[in-house]
Design a protein around this motif. Structure first.
Motif, PDB file in Angstrom:
ATOM      1  N   THR A 138     -67.730  20.458 -14.289  1.00 38.20           N
ATOM      2  CA  THR A 138     -66.621  19.537 -14.368  1.00 38.20           C
ATOM      3  C   THR A 138     -67.120  18.142 -14.020  1.00 38.20           C
ATOM      4  OG1 THR A 138     -64.446  18.912 -13.479  1.00 38.20           O
ATOM      5  CG2 THR A 138     -65.874  20.190 -12.033  1.00 38.20           C
ATOM      6  N   TYR A 139     -66.545  17.137 -14.691  1.00 34.68           N
ATOM      7  CA  TYR A 139     -66.998  15.766 -14.546  1.00 34.68           C
ATOM      8  C   TYR A 139     -65.863  14.894 -14.046  1.00 34.68           C
ATOM      9  CZ  TYR A 139     -70.729  17.483 -17.564  1.00 34.68           C
ATOM     10  OH  TYR A 139     -71.763  18.203 -18.102  1.00 34.68           O
ATOM     11  N   CYS A 140     -66.222  13.953 -13.201  1.00 37.98           N
ATOM     12  CA  CYS A 140     -65.267  13.018 -12.628  1.00 37.98           C
ATOM     13  C   CYS A 140     -65.740  11.609 -12.973  1.00 37.98           C
ATOM     14  CB  CYS A 140     -65.255  13.237 -11.123  1.00 37.98           C
ATOM     15  SG  CYS A 140     -64.028  12.307 -10.235  1.00 37.98           S
ATOM     16  N   ASN A 141     -64.870  10.809 -13.602  1.00 38.05           N
ATOM     17  CA  ASN A 141     -65.274   9.490 -14.076  1.00 38.05           C
ATOM     18  C   ASN A 141     -64.323   8.408 -13.587  1.00 38.05           C
ATOM     19  OD1 ASN A 141     -67.455  10.457 -15.838  1.00 38.05           O
ATOM     20  ND2 ASN A 141     -65.785  11.374 -16.998  1.00 38.05           N
ATOM     21  N   SER A 142     -64.914   7.284 -13.205  1.00 34.64           N
ATOM     22  CA  SER A 142     -64.133   6.144 -12.755  1.00 34.64           C
ATOM     23  C   SER A 142     -64.587   4.888 -13.493  1.00 34.64           C
ATOM     24  CB  SER A 142     -64.316   5.952 -11.253  1.00 34.64           C
ATOM     25  OG  SER A 142     -63.759   4.733 -10.833  1.00 34.64           O
TER      26      SER A 142
END
Lengths: 116, 105
Positions: free
Chosen positions: B21-25
């Protein structure tokens, strides 16, 4: 060590009724938070507090109020309950530190609220 | 306001397959935390990453923080049924949108 304790665990409210969700922590944490989580969705911040006497709005504060008279307690008040407030409410707390430097948040078991 | 997006929203895997899973800001993050929420449960802290390019491991879980500190990932090797739940990243007060993992036995 109890951690974060929320009461009640379940509640059914009628439209227009009011109630207070209780949250208490025994870890001497300065920071406390209220989140709501709609079914199958993420957590939205309602209100938070960085210490006794200090509270601030989060992402979704409308329809709620909070107070923080002691370090341990952070009650959430619902006035004039509406069906849109049907959700699971989580209280959390974290260590006294600058929030953006990041500290682990400890969560209560949640309160499942249904407004009918 | 600040948003932290996660992808994918859902993932179904066969037991033994890997999961990421990827988290992007859009903005630089001072740190990123990861939490796991079992079905019907409350979020439980897994780890915090602070340094650019940081990699941390917990048994079959590997957490990475991007060099630019704008993204992070959680990788699970050889998933088990006990990995079922929703994985959230968090920065400051704000949670990411979450990735719900189902593991098929």
């Amino acid at each position: 060590n109890a951690g974060v304790t929320q009461t009640p665990k379940f509640r059914i409210l009628k439209i227009g009724q009011s109630m207070t969700l209780q949250c208490a922590q025994d870890m001497n944490h300065n920071y406390m938070y209220w989140y709501r989580q709609d079914p199958g969705m993420g957590l939205k911040l309602i209100y938070y507090s960085v210490g006794a006497g200090i509270t601030d709005k989060g992402e979704v504060p409308n329809g709620y109020n909070v107070s923080r008279s002691t370090t341990e307690d952070f009650p959430l008040r619902l006035e004039l309950a509406a069906p849109s407030q049907t959700s699971v409410y989580f209280c959390a707390s974290s260590y006294p530190d600058r929030v953006l430097s990041g500290t682990e948040a400890f969560f209560g078991q949640g309160t499942r609220l249904t407004v009918v | 306001g600040q948003q932290v997006m996660q992808i994918p929203q859902y993932q179904h895997v066969q037991e033994g397959e890997d999961f990421t899973t990827y988290c992007n800001s859009s903005t630089t993050l001072s740190n990123i935390q990861w939490y796991k929420q079992r079905p019907g449960g409350h979020p439980v802290f897994l780890i915090q990453l602070v340094k650019s390019g940081e990699v941390k491991k917990q048994k079959r879980l590997t957490f990475q923080f991007g060099e630019a500190k704008k993204n992070s990932s959680l990788h699970i090797t050889a998933t088990q049924t006990t990995d079922v739940g929703t994985y959230f990243c968090r920065h400051g007060y704000i949670f990411g949108t979450g990735t719900r993992l189902k593991v098929l036995a």
